[in-house]
Design a protein around this motif. Structure first.
Motif, PDB file in Angstrom:
ATOM      1  N   ILE A  45      34.297  47.049  39.042  1.00  0.00           N
ATOM      2  CA  ILE A  45      35.427  46.573  38.248  1.00  0.00           C
ATOM      3  C   ILE A  45      36.472  46.026  39.217  1.00  0.00           C
ATOM      4  O   ILE A  45      37.005  46.762  40.045  1.00  0.00           O
ATOM      5  N   LEU A  66      41.824  39.920  28.759  1.00  0.00           N
ATOM      6  CA  LEU A  66      42.409  41.156  29.273  1.00  0.00           C
ATOM      7  C   LEU A  66      41.964  41.362  30.705  1.00  0.00           C
ATOM      8  O   LEU A  66      40.844  41.026  31.065  1.00  0.00           O
ATOM      9  N   THR A  67      42.825  41.943  31.503  1.00  0.00           N
ATOM     10  CA  THR A  67      42.369  42.397  32.819  1.00  0.00           C
ATOM     11  C   THR A  67      41.665  43.732  32.625  1.00  0.00           C
ATOM     12  O   THR A  67      41.924  44.441  31.650  1.00  0.00           O
ATOM     13  N   PRO A  68      40.771  44.088  33.553  1.00  0.00           N
ATOM     14  CA  PRO A  68      40.071  45.371  33.394  1.00  0.00           C
ATOM     15  C   PRO A  68      41.018  46.552  33.276  1.00  0.00           C
ATOM     16  O   PRO A  68      40.780  47.455  32.476  1.00  0.00           O
ATOM     17  N   GLU A 101      40.062  43.760  40.211  1.00  0.00           N
ATOM     18  CA  GLU A 101      41.421  43.547  39.693  1.00  0.00           C
ATOM     19  C   GLU A 101      41.515  42.160  39.079  1.00  0.00           C
ATOM     20  O   GLU A 101      40.828  41.227  39.488  1.00  0.00           O
ATOM     21  N   GLY A 102      42.367  42.018  38.096  1.00  0.00           N
ATOM     22  CA  GLY A 102      42.610  40.697  37.529  1.00  0.00           C
ATOM     23  C   GLY A 102      41.467  40.232  36.659  1.00  0.00           C
ATOM     24  O   GLY A 102      40.499  40.946  36.415  1.00  0.00           O
ATOM     25  N   ILE A 103      41.619  39.017  36.173  1.00  0.00           N
ATOM     26  CA  ILE A 103      40.582  38.461  35.312  1.00  0.00           C
ATOM     27  C   ILE A 103      39.629  37.655  36.158  1.00  0.00           C
ATOM     28  O   ILE A 103      40.012  36.713  36.840  1.00  0.00           O
ATOM     29  N   HIS A 104      38.387  38.048  36.141  1.00  0.00           N
ATOM     30  CA  HIS A 104      37.391  37.382  36.963  1.00  0.00           C
ATOM     31  C   HIS A 104      37.051  36.035  36.349  1.00  0.00           C
ATOM     32  O   HIS A 104      37.049  35.880  35.135  1.00  0.00           O
ATOM     33  N   ASP A 105      36.740  35.053  37.199  1.00  0.00           N
ATOM     34  CA  ASP A 105      36.561  33.711  36.644  1.00  0.00           C
ATOM     35  C   ASP A 105      35.141  33.448  36.157  1.00  0.00           C
ATOM     36  O   ASP A 105      34.878  32.399  35.583  1.00  0.00           O
ATOM     37  N   GLY A 151      37.943  37.080  28.888  1.00  0.00           N
ATOM     38  CA  GLY A 151      38.988  36.784  29.853  1.00  0.00           C
ATOM     39  C   GLY A 151      40.400  36.898  29.310  1.00  0.00           C
ATOM     40  O   GLY A 151      41.334  36.354  29.871  1.00  0.00           O
ATOM     41  N   ARG A 185      32.458  39.085  33.932  1.00  0.00           N
ATOM     42  CA  ARG A 185      33.335  39.705  32.931  1.00  0.00           C
ATOM     43  C   ARG A 185      32.519  40.456  31.902  1.00  0.00           C
ATOM     44  O   ARG A 185      32.848  41.563  31.502  1.00  0.00           O
ATOM     45  N   MET A 211      37.349  33.190  42.910  1.00  0.00           N
ATOM     46  CA  MET A 211      38.342  34.247  43.167  1.00  0.00           C
ATOM     47  C   MET A 211      38.891  34.778  41.850  1.00  0.00           C
ATOM     48  O   MET A 211      39.085  34.033  40.900  1.00  0.00           O
ATOM     49  N   PRO A 212      39.171  36.035  41.798  1.00  0.00           N
ATOM     50  CA  PRO A 212      39.761  36.559  40.569  1.00  0.00           C
ATOM     51  C   PRO A 212      41.166  36.014  40.374  1.00  0.00           C
ATOM     52  O   PRO A 212      41.984  36.022  41.302  1.00  0.00           O
ATOM     53  N   ALA A 213      41.432  35.528  39.215  1.00  0.00           N
ATOM     54  CA  ALA A 213      42.760  35.001  38.925  1.00  0.00           C
ATOM     55  C   ALA A 213      43.569  36.079  38.222  1.00  0.00           C
ATOM     56  O   ALA A 213      43.055  36.759  37.353  1.00  0.00           O
ATOM     57  N   SER A 214      44.806  36.242  38.630  1.00  0.00           N
ATOM     58  CA  SER A 214      45.614  37.289  38.034  1.00  0.00           C
ATOM     59  C   SER A 214      46.453  36.738  36.895  1.00  0.00           C
ATOM     60  O   SER A 214      47.614  36.437  37.059  1.00  0.00           O
ATOM     61  N   VAL A 215      45.838  36.586  35.763  1.00  0.00           N
ATOM     62  CA  VAL A 215      46.563  36.060  34.615  1.00  0.00           C
ATOM     63  C   VAL A 215      46.784  37.197  33.638  1.00  0.00           C
ATOM     64  O   VAL A 215      45.872  37.947  33.333  1.00  0.00           O
TER      65      VAL A 215
END
Lengths: 326, 201
Positions: B89, A28-30, B91-95, A26, B100, A1-5
């Protein structure tokens, strides 16, 4: 899952590269990456022209490639003239003026290793980008590819070669060899077939005859129809020592090697001291390449017994690598 | 000319690119696949097979950018339009590093493209699914719309709830061209084609 950091670092990325790198690692967020990209581009190019077309881009790219070739001032000037001519022709066409189709068949005169084939190849791509040639490929042939073994064979072989070259450039290397055999020789038939094709396939391909200066002059004299059909004559002079050194540097860069200070100095000295020493047709740039390739093999022999090699060890050529082969 | 197709995962980019290429007259896809290391190789696929191989309902089906070159006969001059299908693309930083890296590649291509087609999922606009409009879409709009030809394609107009979604997209990005399309049924392709052709350099 994408983590929102959120990025924990406070400083901002400074270049496009850095933004992409941070996104990848990792940091920066897109969406943050896009924000930074917009900011960087705003700063970098305030008056950035609107989306340039692909084709001028390509032309510039090819011209840059040509300009990167060492020396060859005459060639570069001709290419600039050609480009301007073609540009004006298309602009004349755009306002409904009559345009002139100029014959672009050429004679390249120069010793081996002075860049004739390289220039021909670049020209093909350039003329393609300029919409003069539909394909712009280079078909390289020599006497043996054109001249047959029995009567009638030659015309057929030559026509085959021309057919392959349609839409591009037919490059006849050592072209004077076609006229060497005298009246009974089939080479004459090959020349006649080529001359006929210049008329029958007008504007469909470009013929380049290449060879040593003296012999080419002789070829042109042997057939009165030839000279008038080749409006462009280019001379490829032998490289001067300084140019050979520059070529040497480019070749090394290309192969990811470099010289240590001693090798650099002594190689320069070697090339300079041998100016005019070589036989008039002894090879020029090709000689430099052979020199380097021998040195690269020598370096391999020198290094391969050693257990630990760093990146810079693997790239470095010393004078010892050259010495044995000179 | 490069036309970059960008958007969130599962917005329908790949299906749009394939069907649009077919709509422009392409019979066979000659795929130029670039892997992460910068190498490129070519692959020939009939359209039907390509659709099967490249499109799926699961997000992030497209792992690397695909380039599809289309020769366009436009009067006397011939032009090549390259449709670039990119990695979604999110949202957020993909793991996952691979994803990425692929997204970084997408943004890199975005900065070099001549024309941008931004796909959004019209029937997910007001939902909380991952395809819903989000910060990423806002930033793509902000980045790409000022300095190059740019259009939003509200995709999946064949699905229920999409008409409302299209209205919401138009509200949110007022003043920008928003075309309602369906990659599946090819609705709206004529408008997309005329948009792209208008901006062919």
């Amino acid at each position: 899952m994408p983590a929102s950091v959120l990025p924990s670092d406070h400083s901002d990325p400074l270049s496009t590269r850095e933004v992409l790198h941070w996104l990848e690692s990792g940091r920066l967020t897109p969406d943050a990456a896009l924000r930074h990209l917009a900011r960087i581009e705003r700063h970098a190019a305030p008056g950035r022209p609107d989306a340039p077309g692909a084709s001028p881009d390509r032309i510039d790219h090819i011209l840059a490639e040509l300009n990167n070739l060492v020396g060859l001032a005459e060639v570069k000037q001709l290419v600039a003239e050609l480009r301007a001519f073609i540009d004006i022709q298309s602009r004349r066409a755009a306002v409904g003026l009559r345009t002139e189709s100029q014959m672009l068949h050429m004679v390249f005169k120069g010793a081996p290793g002075t860049g004739k084939t390289t220039v021909a190849r670049v020209l093909g791509r350039l003329l393609q980008a300029l919409d003069v040639l539909p394909k712009g490929h280079l078909v390289e042939v020599e006497r043996a590819d054109l001249v047959g073994e029995y009567i009638g064979h030659t015309a057929q072989k030559t026509r085959d070669a021309i057919k392959r070259a349609l839409g591009g450039i037919l490059f006849v290397d050592e072209a004077y060899a076609l006229a060497r055999g005298g009246d009974k020789d089939f080479g004459k038939e090959a020349i006649d077939t080529l001359v006929a094709a210049l008329e029958n396939h007008r504007d469909e391909f470009i013929l380049i005859l290449a060879g040593y200066p003296d012999e080419m002059a002789w070829l042109m004299a042997s057939n009165p129809g030839l000279l008038s059909r080749f409006p462009i004559h280019l001379t490829f002079p032998d490289y001067r020592p300084a140019e050979l050194v520059a070529i040497c540097r480019l070749m090394l860069e290309d192969r990811q090697y470099h010289l240590d200070a001693e090798a650099q100095a002594r190689l320069t000295q070697y090339l300079a001291s041998r100016a005019g020493f070589w036989h008039a047709n002894a090879g020029n740039a090709r000689l430099v390449r052979n020199l380097l390739e021998r040195a690269i093999r020598q370096q391999a022999v020198r290094l391969s017994p050693l257990p630990n090699l760093s990146r810079s060890d693997l790239m470095l050529l010393t004078w010892a690598d050259f010495e044995g082969s000179l | 000319m490069n036309a970059l197709v960008i958007g969130k995962p599962n917005a329908g980019k790949s299906l749009f690119v394939l069907n649009f290429a077919a709509y422009l007259g392409l019979k066979e896809i000659r795929l130029e696949v670039t892997d992460g290391e910068g190498g490129a190789h070519h692959q020939r696929l009939p359209l039907e097979r390509a659709r099967h191989q490249l499109v799926s309902r699961a997000p992030h089906r497209t792992g690397v950018a695909h380039l599809i070159a289309i020769e366009l006969a436009d009067g006397k001059s011939r032009r090549t339009l390259t449709l670039v299908d990119t990695v979604g693309i999110s949202e957020g930083i993909h793991d996952q590093l691979m994803v990425r890296r692929a997204m970084a590649d997408t943004l890199d291509r975005l900065s070099h493209s001549h024309l941008v087609l931004h796909l959004v999922d019209a029937c997910a606009v007001h939902t909380d699914r991952v395809e819903a409009l989000g910060a990423v879409d806002d930033e793509i709009v902000r980045y790409a719309s000022p300095n190059r030809p740019y259009a939003i394609l509200a995709n999946k107009m064949d699905a229920p709830g999409s008409a409302d979604g299209l209205r919401l997209v138009r509200d949110r990005y007022r003043g920008l061209p928003v075309l309602g399309i369906s990659a599946l049924t090819r609705r709206g392709f004529r408008e997309v084609k005329s948009f792209v052709f208008r901006h062919l350099a």
